[in-house]
Design an enzyme around this catalytic site. Structure first.
Site, PDB file in Angstrom:
ATOM      1  CE  LYS A 115       9.250   5.930  21.152  1.00 24.72           C
ATOM      2  NZ  LYS A 115       9.855   4.891  21.990  1.00 24.72           N
ATOM      3  CE  LYS A 196       2.963   2.540  17.571  1.00 23.19           C
ATOM      4  NZ  LYS A 196       3.773   1.622  18.295  1.00 23.19           N
ATOM      5  CE  LYS A 199       3.286   2.769  26.781  1.00 24.71           C
ATOM      6  NZ  LYS A 199       3.259   1.455  26.145  1.00 24.71           N
TER       7      LYS A 199
HETATM    8  P1  ADP Z   1       3.291   2.186  22.457  1.00 20.86           P
HETATM    9  O1  ADP Z   1       3.353   2.642  21.031  1.00 20.86           O
HETATM   10  O2  ADP Z   1       1.891   2.159  22.983  1.00 20.86           O
HETATM   11  O3  ADP Z   1       4.233   2.986  23.332  1.00 20.86           O
HETATM   12  P2  ADP Z   1       5.314   0.159  22.551  1.00 20.86           P
HETATM   13  O4  ADP Z   1       6.114   0.954  21.577  1.00 20.86           O
HETATM   14  O5  ADP Z   1       5.784   0.090  23.967  1.00 20.86           O
HETATM   15  O6  ADP Z   1       3.801   0.689  22.500  1.00 20.86           O
HETATM   16  O7  ADP Z   1       5.153  -1.305  21.960  1.00 20.86           O
HETATM   17  C1  ADP Z   1       5.439  -2.546  22.591  1.00 20.86           C
HETATM   18  C2  ADP Z   1       5.205  -3.689  21.613  1.00 20.86           C
HETATM   19  O8  ADP Z   1       3.861  -3.685  21.138  1.00 20.86           O
HETATM   20  C3  ADP Z   1       6.081  -3.670  20.335  1.00 20.86           C
HETATM   21  O9  ADP Z   1       6.421  -4.981  19.960  1.00 20.86           O
HETATM   22  C4  ADP Z   1       5.193  -3.048  19.319  1.00 20.86           C
HETATM   23  O10 ADP Z   1       5.525  -3.443  18.017  1.00 20.86           O
HETATM   24  C5  ADP Z   1       3.823  -3.572  19.727  1.00 20.86           C
HETATM   25  N1  ADP Z   1       2.783  -2.602  19.393  1.00 20.86           N
HETATM   26  C6  ADP Z   1       2.593  -1.384  19.962  1.00 20.86           C
HETATM   27  N2  ADP Z   1       1.539  -0.754  19.441  1.00 20.86           N
HETATM   28  C7  ADP Z   1       1.028  -1.592  18.495  1.00 20.86           C
HETATM   29  C8  ADP Z   1      -0.091  -1.520  17.608  1.00 20.86           C
HETATM   30  N3  ADP Z   1      -0.895  -0.472  17.577  1.00 20.86           N
HETATM   31  N4  ADP Z   1      -0.314  -2.558  16.791  1.00 20.86           N
HETATM   32  C9  ADP Z   1       0.489  -3.644  16.821  1.00 20.86           C
HETATM   33  N5  ADP Z   1       1.558  -3.784  17.642  1.00 20.86           N
HETATM   34  C10 ADP Z   1       1.826  -2.773  18.477  1.00 20.86           C
HETATM   35  N1  TRP Z   2      11.809  -1.020  20.953  1.00 23.95           N
HETATM   36  C1  TRP Z   2      10.809  -1.946  21.442  1.00 23.95           C
HETATM   37  C2  TRP Z   2       9.450  -1.231  21.480  1.00 23.95           C
HETATM   38  O1  TRP Z   2       9.345  -0.035  21.359  1.00 23.95           O
HETATM   39  C3  TRP Z   2      11.167  -2.470  22.805  1.00 23.95           C
HETATM   40  C4  TRP Z   2      12.440  -3.258  22.783  1.00 23.95           C
HETATM   41  C5  TRP Z   2      13.623  -2.939  23.378  1.00 23.95           C
HETATM   42  C6  TRP Z   2      12.648  -4.526  22.145  1.00 23.95           C
HETATM   43  N2  TRP Z   2      14.546  -3.895  23.150  1.00 23.95           N
HETATM   44  C7  TRP Z   2      13.993  -4.883  22.407  1.00 23.95           C
HETATM   45  C8  TRP Z   2      11.839  -5.357  21.392  1.00 23.95           C
HETATM   46  C9  TRP Z   2      14.547  -6.090  21.911  1.00 23.95           C
HETATM   47  C10 TRP Z   2      12.390  -6.552  20.903  1.00 23.95           C
HETATM   48  C11 TRP Z   2      13.732  -6.914  21.158  1.00 23.95           C
HETATM   49  O2  TRP Z   2       8.464  -1.878  21.646  1.00 23.95           O
END
Ligand code: ADP
Ligand code: TRP
Length: 326
Positions: A115, A196, A199
């Site tokens: 990030k 992966k 978004k």
């Molecule tokens: P993004 O990468 O789209 O911003 P987040 O980080 O908000 O998604 O992910 C929210 C949840 O979805 C987390 O538990 C993450 O491990 C799962 N997740 C996100 N992208 C994937 C993916 N491509 N494959 C499997 N799990 C995912």
């Molecule tokens: N970091 C997680 C993600 O990117 C979101 C998250 C915040 C989370 N606090 C958490 C997931 C506590 C599990 C438990 O998706």
């Protein structure tokens, strides 16, 4: 006897996609429906402030997550659904955990490094201590497990380290929760299948759960495959793995054609479009209904916040004594 608890959170940063679904959300619903766990699911709005965002959009993003939770089948009668920022104990415990966490551990976190590279103009301290707040989110509820996608394993490992450090320094209090992974812990991008599905890569890389069939069709038309079968191409593997999750028999037939080199990727894409259309038709309808009735969503969160706060405050109370603040 009380059921073992599980907890997980999702950031409100836009639409949710198939990666979120297969890596986490589908699992939430299955864990809830198993009846074996005391389930807590929340919207990680505080975490989402660490990324670039428009404050005017944030409430809509929160609504998007709760509507998705409910439309997928999370049920406030069975699970506690709440909003992170409504419970000050999260940030209070995070501060105490900050004092236990070595800088070096946070510097190693791959999500931070990714990030920070992506938002070079906004490498804020919140982004750096993000996993510490996540550890507080988790440990306040003393759970046995945390259902997440593969990319979050490192954060759950850090959570266990913080639990151990706390217990050693101040006396036994926290369990060491496990990550609970799904059979498809990582869904890949349509356009860059070595990355992966996320978004942050852009809308054409992901299939959102709310995408209408014509949109899915267009996105899949551009999805990377191979020029011929049998080449173990990551794009092909990703599409077939996706299909497998919704229709194992159809995927099996395509895997066979792939091995025989008789496969036509246009057939795979057409099948996947239909399959996803059917799988999410009821979801899309209910999701749209909930967005049109935001009060229903707010009421669910308000009730969930009360339940979560009780648990969180009880833990923070003990912590306050143990660390010598009282
Ligand atoms: P993004 O990468 O789209 O911003 P987040 O980080 O908000 O998604 O992910 C929210 C949840 O979805 C987390 O538990 C993450 O491990 C799962 N997740 C996100 N992208 C994937 C993916 N491509 N494959 C499997 N799990 C995912
Ligand atoms: N970091 C997680 C993600 O990117 C979101 C998250 C915040 C989370 N606090 C958490 C997931 C506590 C599990 C438990 O998706």
């Amino acid at each position: 006897m009380a059921k073992p608890r599980i907890i997980s959170g999702i950031q409100p940063t836009g639409k949710l996609h198939l990666g979120n679904y297969l890596g986490a959300l589908k699992h939430y619903v299955e864990l809830q429906e198993s009846g074996k766990y005391d389930c807590f699911f929340f919207i990680a709005d505080l975490h989402s402030l660490t990324e670039n965002y428009d404050p005017k959009q944030k409430q809509a993003d929160v609504l998007e997550v709760i509507a998705t939770f409910l439309a997928l089948g999370l049920d406030p009668k069975k699970s506690t659904l709440f909003l992170q920022s409504a419970i000050p104990a999260h940030t209070q415990l995070a501060w105490i955990f900050n004092t236990l966490t070595p800088m070096g551990e946070l510097e190693r976190m791959t999500q931070y490094k990714d990030k920070a590279a992506r938002q070079k103009q906004n490498v804020n301290v919140g982004l750096f201590t993000y996993p510490v707040l996540q550890a507080a989110d988790i440990l306040l509820y003393k759970p046995f497990g945390v259902p997440v996608g593969q990319d979050q394993i490192q954060h759950v490992e850090l959570t266990r380290m913080i639990a151990r450090k706390f217990n050693t320094k101040y006396g036994e209090l926290f369990p060491e929760p496990k990550e609970l992974l799904t059979p498809v812990p990582k869904v890949m991008s349509l356009l860059e299948p070595e990355k992966k599905m996320s978004k942050s890569l852009g809308d054409q890389h992901v299939i959102n759960l709310t995408d209408e069939p014509d949109v899915i069709k267009k996105k899949l038309a551009r999805a990377i495959t191979a020029t011929e079968g049998g080449s173990e191409n990551p794009g092909v593997t990703n599409l077939l793995t996706l299909l497998e999750q919704f229709d194992a028999d159809k995927a099996k037939a395509f895997w066979k054609q792939e091995a025989d080199r008789t496969i036509r990727y246009s057939d795979v894409k057409a099948e996947l479009t239909d399959t996803l259309d059917h799988a999410f038709a009821a979801f899309r309808k209910e999701h749209a209904r909930l967005l049109a009735h935001p009060k229903e969503c707010v009421t669910v969160l308000e009730a969930g916040n009360k339940k979560a706060e009780k648990v969180a405050c009880a833990t923070l109370d003990v912590v306050t004594d143990k660390v010598g603040l009282r």
